[in-house]
Motif scaffolding. Structure first.
Motif, PDB file in Angstrom:
ATOM      1  N   ASP A  10       0.626   7.421  11.033  1.00 49.31           N
ATOM      2  CA  ASP A  10      -0.631   8.237  10.689  1.00 49.31           C
ATOM      3  C   ASP A  10      -1.176   8.773  12.170  1.00 49.31           C
ATOM      4  O   ASP A  10      -1.478   9.882  12.385  1.00 49.31           O
ATOM      5  CB  ASP A  10      -1.635   7.883   9.927  1.00 49.31           C
ATOM      6  N   HIS A  11      -1.258   7.564  13.037  1.00 45.44           N
ATOM      7  CA  HIS A  11      -1.911   7.647  14.336  1.00 45.44           C
ATOM      8  C   HIS A  11      -1.046   8.507  15.116  1.00 45.44           C
ATOM      9  O   HIS A  11      -1.535   9.279  15.863  1.00 45.44           O
ATOM     10  CB  HIS A  11      -2.368   6.344  14.952  1.00 45.44           C
ATOM     11  N   TYR A  12       0.052   8.136  15.215  1.00 46.06           N
ATOM     12  CA  TYR A  12       1.049   8.996  16.012  1.00 46.06           C
ATOM     13  C   TYR A  12       0.959  10.430  15.608  1.00 46.06           C
ATOM     14  O   TYR A  12       1.074  11.381  16.712  1.00 46.06           O
ATOM     15  CB  TYR A  12       2.535   8.395  15.782  1.00 46.06           C
ATOM     16  N   ARG A  13       1.080  10.743  14.474  1.00 45.76           N
ATOM     17  CA  ARG A  13       0.825  12.230  14.208  1.00 45.76           C
ATOM     18  C   ARG A  13      -0.173  12.871  14.601  1.00 45.76           C
ATOM     19  O   ARG A  13      -0.251  14.190  15.337  1.00 45.76           O
ATOM     20  CB  ARG A  13       1.012  12.497  12.438  1.00 45.76           C
ATOM     21  N   GLU A  14      -1.390  12.291  14.513  1.00 44.85           N
ATOM     22  CA  GLU A  14      -2.607  12.622  15.002  1.00 44.85           C
ATOM     23  C   GLU A  14      -2.693  13.052  16.546  1.00 44.85           C
ATOM     24  O   GLU A  14      -3.007  14.021  17.071  1.00 44.85           O
ATOM     25  CB  GLU A  14      -3.780  11.710  14.497  1.00 44.85           C
ATOM     26  N   GLN A  15      -2.254  12.012  17.340  1.00 43.07           N
ATOM     27  CA  GLN A  15      -2.149  12.132  18.818  1.00 43.07           C
ATOM     28  C   GLN A  15      -1.259  13.168  19.240  1.00 43.07           C
ATOM     29  O   GLN A  15      -1.484  13.818  20.005  1.00 43.07           O
ATOM     30  CB  GLN A  15      -1.539  10.525  19.498  1.00 43.07           C
ATOM     31  N   VAL A  16      -0.023  13.164  18.636  1.00 44.86           N
ATOM     32  CA  VAL A  16       1.065  14.076  19.040  1.00 44.86           C
ATOM     33  C   VAL A  16       0.233  15.533  18.671  1.00 44.86           C
ATOM     34  O   VAL A  16       0.547  16.521  19.491  1.00 44.86           O
ATOM     35  CB  VAL A  16       2.264  14.110  18.378  1.00 44.86           C
ATOM     36  N   PHE A  17      -0.070  16.017  17.385  1.00 43.81           N
ATOM     37  CA  PHE A  17      -0.659  17.113  17.152  1.00 43.81           C
ATOM     38  C   PHE A  17      -1.769  17.538  18.199  1.00 43.81           C
ATOM     39  O   PHE A  17      -1.866  18.567  18.714  1.00 43.81           O
ATOM     40  CB  PHE A  17      -1.360  17.198  15.929  1.00 43.81           C
ATOM     41  N   LYS A  18      -2.650  16.434  18.752  1.00 45.17           N
ATOM     42  CA  LYS A  18      -3.584  16.874  19.562  1.00 45.17           C
ATOM     43  C   LYS A  18      -3.163  17.368  21.133  1.00 45.17           C
ATOM     44  O   LYS A  18      -3.328  18.127  21.492  1.00 45.17           O
ATOM     45  CB  LYS A  18      -4.573  15.682  19.855  1.00 45.17           C
ATOM     46  N   ARG A  19      -2.000  16.525  21.404  1.00 39.66           N
ATOM     47  CA  ARG A  19      -1.393  17.004  22.536  1.00 39.66           C
ATOM     48  C   ARG A  19      -0.488  18.017  22.709  1.00 39.66           C
ATOM     49  O   ARG A  19      -0.523  18.772  23.713  1.00 39.66           O
ATOM     50  CB  ARG A  19      -0.178  15.616  22.840  1.00 39.66           C
ATOM     51  N   GLN A  20       0.094  18.655  21.402  1.00 36.40           N
ATOM     52  CA  GLN A  20       0.693  19.752  21.389  1.00 36.40           C
ATOM     53  C   GLN A  20      -0.191  20.785  21.499  1.00 36.40           C
ATOM     54  O   GLN A  20       0.130  22.081  22.127  1.00 36.40           O
ATOM     55  CB  GLN A  20       1.262  19.923  19.955  1.00 36.40           C
ATOM     56  N   LYS A  21      -1.282  20.689  21.115  1.00 30.87           N
ATOM     57  CA  LYS A  21      -2.455  21.732  21.279  1.00 30.87           C
ATOM     58  C   LYS A  21      -2.671  21.896  22.552  1.00 30.87           C
ATOM     59  O   LYS A  21      -3.178  22.907  23.247  1.00 30.87           O
ATOM     60  CB  LYS A  21      -3.684  21.398  20.169  1.00 30.87           C
ATOM     61  N   GLU A  22      -3.134  20.694  23.528  1.00 34.50           N
ATOM     62  CA  GLU A  22      -3.537  20.621  24.646  1.00 34.50           C
ATOM     63  C   GLU A  22      -2.417  21.365  25.511  1.00 34.50           C
ATOM     64  O   GLU A  22      -2.603  22.063  26.771  1.00 34.50           O
ATOM     65  CB  GLU A  22      -3.578  19.366  25.245  1.00 34.50           C
ATOM     66  N   LEU A  23      -0.996  21.036  25.371  1.00 31.89           N
ATOM     67  CA  LEU A  23       0.145  21.596  26.094  1.00 31.89           C
ATOM     68  C   LEU A  23       0.366  23.178  25.464  1.00 31.89           C
ATOM     69  O   LEU A  23       1.132  23.895  26.580  1.00 31.89           O
ATOM     70  CB  LEU A  23       1.409  20.841  25.757  1.00 31.89           C
ATOM     71  N   GLY A  24      -0.274  23.800  24.701  1.00 28.80           N
ATOM     72  CA  GLY A  24       0.027  25.120  24.392  1.00 28.80           C
ATOM     73  C   GLY A  24       1.306  25.019  23.469  1.00 28.80           C
ATOM     74  O   GLY A  24       1.715  26.241  23.278  1.00 28.80           O
ATOM     75  N   ILE A  25       1.712  24.291  23.047  1.00 29.99           N
ATOM     76  CA  ILE A  25       3.182  24.221  22.213  1.00 29.99           C
ATOM     77  C   ILE A  25       2.870  24.701  20.792  1.00 29.99           C
ATOM     78  O   ILE A  25       3.766  25.557  20.357  1.00 29.99           O
ATOM     79  CB  ILE A  25       3.691  22.795  22.122  1.00 29.99           C
ATOM     80  N   ILE A  26       1.681  24.532  20.167  1.00 27.29           N
ATOM     81  CA  ILE A  26       1.126  25.233  19.000  1.00 27.29           C
ATOM     82  C   ILE A  26      -0.017  25.749  19.079  1.00 27.29           C
ATOM     83  O   ILE A  26      -0.761  25.863  20.065  1.00 27.29           O
ATOM     84  CB  ILE A  26       1.273  23.948  17.898  1.00 27.29           C
ATOM     85  N   PRO A  27      -0.236  26.579  18.090  1.00 25.29           N
ATOM     86  CA  PRO A  27      -1.448  27.405  18.213  1.00 25.29           C
ATOM     87  C   PRO A  27      -2.763  26.670  18.208  1.00 25.29           C
ATOM     88  O   PRO A  27      -2.708  25.290  17.660  1.00 25.29           O
ATOM     89  CB  PRO A  27      -1.334  28.219  16.841  1.00 25.29           C
TER      90      PRO A  27
END
Length: 610
Positions: free
Chosen positions: A274-291
């Motif tokens: 659960d923690h992994y998903r939350e951290q990755v989701f945050k990083r993906q936004k920061e990188l511009g990978i996801i909306p």
């Protein structure tokens, strides 16, 4: 757009008349005179076709079972510095797709065509092949591969690692070899022909014969061999370009890797999936990978809240993912050996590299609880209760990641984590979690927007036409005298220089053993498949929010990229339009008859009784 194409043309020069006519050197007609004796005869020699001066080398790298949110390159918490570097000096594609499972993806990749169109609806294994044009697992000669095309344009062609497209019946040293890599355009091959193999005791093949492994990890062996193929060719013909297909068994199960790699992430995932998903989701936004306005899907109902697991469960499950993470970082290291070698021999700057981080989504095949080794009861391991599975895994805890972990794979919770930000996983042709994979494109000579992100829709069958257009090579009408079928893929070259160019690949179907989807211009209709309980579905139907209600769903991916808002009831007209389009695609691409996992189970049972 003009800038990138003009750069490529400048690098390659004008193609020869022979290339433009798509005449292979084997079929060029004799142009001399045959008289009654040598004196009244005229000799004619056919010179080998040569690639244009300074033609780029080409490398396709395809990893196995990675998941969109695993690598650091696309926001994951697993370090992949080599892929980071290639992407930072090239392009990241965030809307690229595979077929949802290995053999169909590889068949579509190598041929530039839809997987049923090339007879690879499932696998080339006896237990999953059926005697129909879309399902027999035998790629026909009129669906030529990228290797066949480039070989006839003056390229050396090599493949290392997983092939996965040779029918079981042909995969002995007696052949026939027309559907081995050597029969599909590769001048040299080193790897394995099946779908999976032990990483320390692989079912190893070199060219047209099985060979004995040397005890090293398979990824090290294939990298050594790739480097040797390149060096041997460059020593004999320094100016001749090469095509290399580099497809390690990693990170498919079994997850096996040396101790220094499997211990690299010790304690790093103790906070759980659960923690992994939350951290990755945050990083993906920061990188511009996801909306920026994206939402993280809810945890799959079959997966437990990490915080509610017992201490023993957390210990075992965290170890599974530590090993997997080390395995992926090790794979990145082996790719770095190849990349660094190209740099040392002054070939890197003139090498076009595509990296596909996974031939499908992260694997759900490790069951809810994870698997370690095969045993007399391995086939039934997925039916163990939670308590029984934990007991088995604790007893074999020290084997996780070792050569003895012959069936090593993480539990389902980590599959969802590795697929962040999408729902579902490998095998699910109806879901982005099964079909969306990261793509990296690297060619420093002409990619100006280094580190740029591209959101154009793409499919694995696009790489062949992209490569051909980049090299200014026309797809041949004939290969070795055999008229070629049309190519369904669409070149992505237009997007290299134009970040905001509209997507050109507008329609794509997906179908894997019952699950299906159809994409058109940002809209997607999808249907999951529920496997009968008596045929393995009891433990495998994990891709449903409501297993008692399975129907077509509709998504607008332009507004809802990770499929959280089903619009089927709000827009039934659009759904019916797409369902009709799917039927059209089914007829055109040999999808009929609709073979399902239930049919595969029946085929397995039939074969087991023979």
């Amino acid at each position: 757009m003009k800038k990138i194409i003009n750069t490529s043309l400048f690098l390659l020069g004008t193609l020869s008349a022979v290339q433009g006519q798509n005449i292979t050197q084997q079929q060029e007609p004799f142009k001399g005179v045959v008289g009654t004796n040598y004196a009244n005869s005229k000799e004619s020699w056919v010179d080998p076709i040569k690639a244009p001066s300074n033609a780029p080398n080409v490398i396709w790298i395809l990893l196995d079972d990675v998941g969109f949110g695993a690598s650091s390159t696309f926001g994951g918490l697993i370090n992949t510095p080599t892929f980071d570097s290639l992407a930072n000096n090239g392009l990241r594609y965030t809307n690229f797709h595979t077929a949802a499972i290995c053999a169909p993806t590889r068949a579509a990749l190598l041929t530039g065509r839809n997987h049923h169109r090339v007879h690879e609806g499932g696998f080339s294994h006896r237990w999953s092949a059926f005697g129909f044009p879309g399902w027999d697992g035998r790629i026909p000669a009129d669906k030529g591969t990228i290797a066949e095309i480039l070989r006839e344009q003056g390229y050396s062609t090599f493949a290392v690692g997983k092939y996965g497209l040779t029918p079981d019946q042909d995969a002995t040293d007696a052949g026939p070899f027309d559907r081995w890599p050597s029969g599909k355009g590769f001048e040299h091959f080193f790897g394995f022909l099946g779908s999976a193999t032990d990483q320390y005791e692989p079912d190893l093949v070199e060219d047209n014969a099985h060979v004995t492994p040397n005890g090293k990890h398979l990824s090290e062996q294939i990298t050594d061999k790739a480097i040797s193929f390149i060096d041997r060719q460059k020593s004999a013909a320094p100016d001749k370009p090469f095509f290399l297909y580099y497809a390690p068994g990693a990170t498919h199960s079994p997850h096996q890797v040396e101790a220094k790699w499997r211990d690299l992430y010790k304690g790093k995932f103790d906070k759980g999936w659960d923690h992994y998903r939350e951290q990755v989701f945050k990083r993906q936004k920061e990188l511009g990978i996801i909306p920026a306005n994206a939402n993280l899907p809810a945890r799959n109902p079959n997966i437990k809240d990490w915080d509610k697991l017992s201490a023993d469960q957390k210990k075992v499950y965290a170890r599974f993912f530590e090993v997997y993470a080390g395995y992926l970082t090790y794979t990145d290291y082996e790719v770095s050996r190849l990349v660094n070698h190209l740099k040392e021999i002054n070939q890197l700057d003139n090498t076009l590299i595509f990296v596909i981080l996974g031939d499908n989504g992260a694997s759900k095949e490790g069951t809810l609880y994870g698997t370690i080794k095969r045993s007399p009861t391995a086939a039934l391991q997925q039916d163990l209760s939670e308590e029984e599975a934990l007991k088995v895994n604790l007893a074999n805890f020290d084997l996780i990641g070792t050569p003895q972990a012959t069936n090593g794979n993480y539990p389902l919770g980590w599959a969802q984590a590795a697929n962040t930000p999408f729902k579902y996983w490998k095998q699910d042709a109806h879901a982005e979690g099964g079909t969306r994979n990261p793509l990296i494109v690297f060619y420093p000579k002409s990619i100006q927007d280094k580190g740029g992100i591209r959101n154009q829709y793409g499919h694995v069958n696009d790489l062949l036409p992209t490569t051909l257009e980049f090299l200014n090579i026309k797809a041949p009408a004939y290969i070795r005298g055999i008229k070629q079928d049309t190519i369904q893929g669409t070149s992505l070259l237009y997007s290299f220089a134009e970040k905001n160019a509209p997507s050109r690949h507008s329609v794509q179907y997906y179908y894997i053993f019952g699950s299906r989807a159809i994409y058109k211009d940002g809209w997607k209709a999808s249907l999951a498949f529920k496997i009968a309980d008596g045929k393995g579905g009891k433990s495998r139907n994990v891709s449903f929010e409501d297993p008692n209600h399975i129907d077509w769903q509709l998504f607008n991916l332009h507004e809802d990229f990770n499929e959280q808002h089903d619009l089927a009831k709000k827009n039934p007209a659009k759904l019916e339009e797409l369902k009709a389009l799917f039927e059209e695609e089914a007829k055109k691409n040999n999808i009929y008859p609709y073979i399902t996992w239930d049919d595969v189970a029946d085929r397995r049972n039939t074969l087991s009784k023979q």
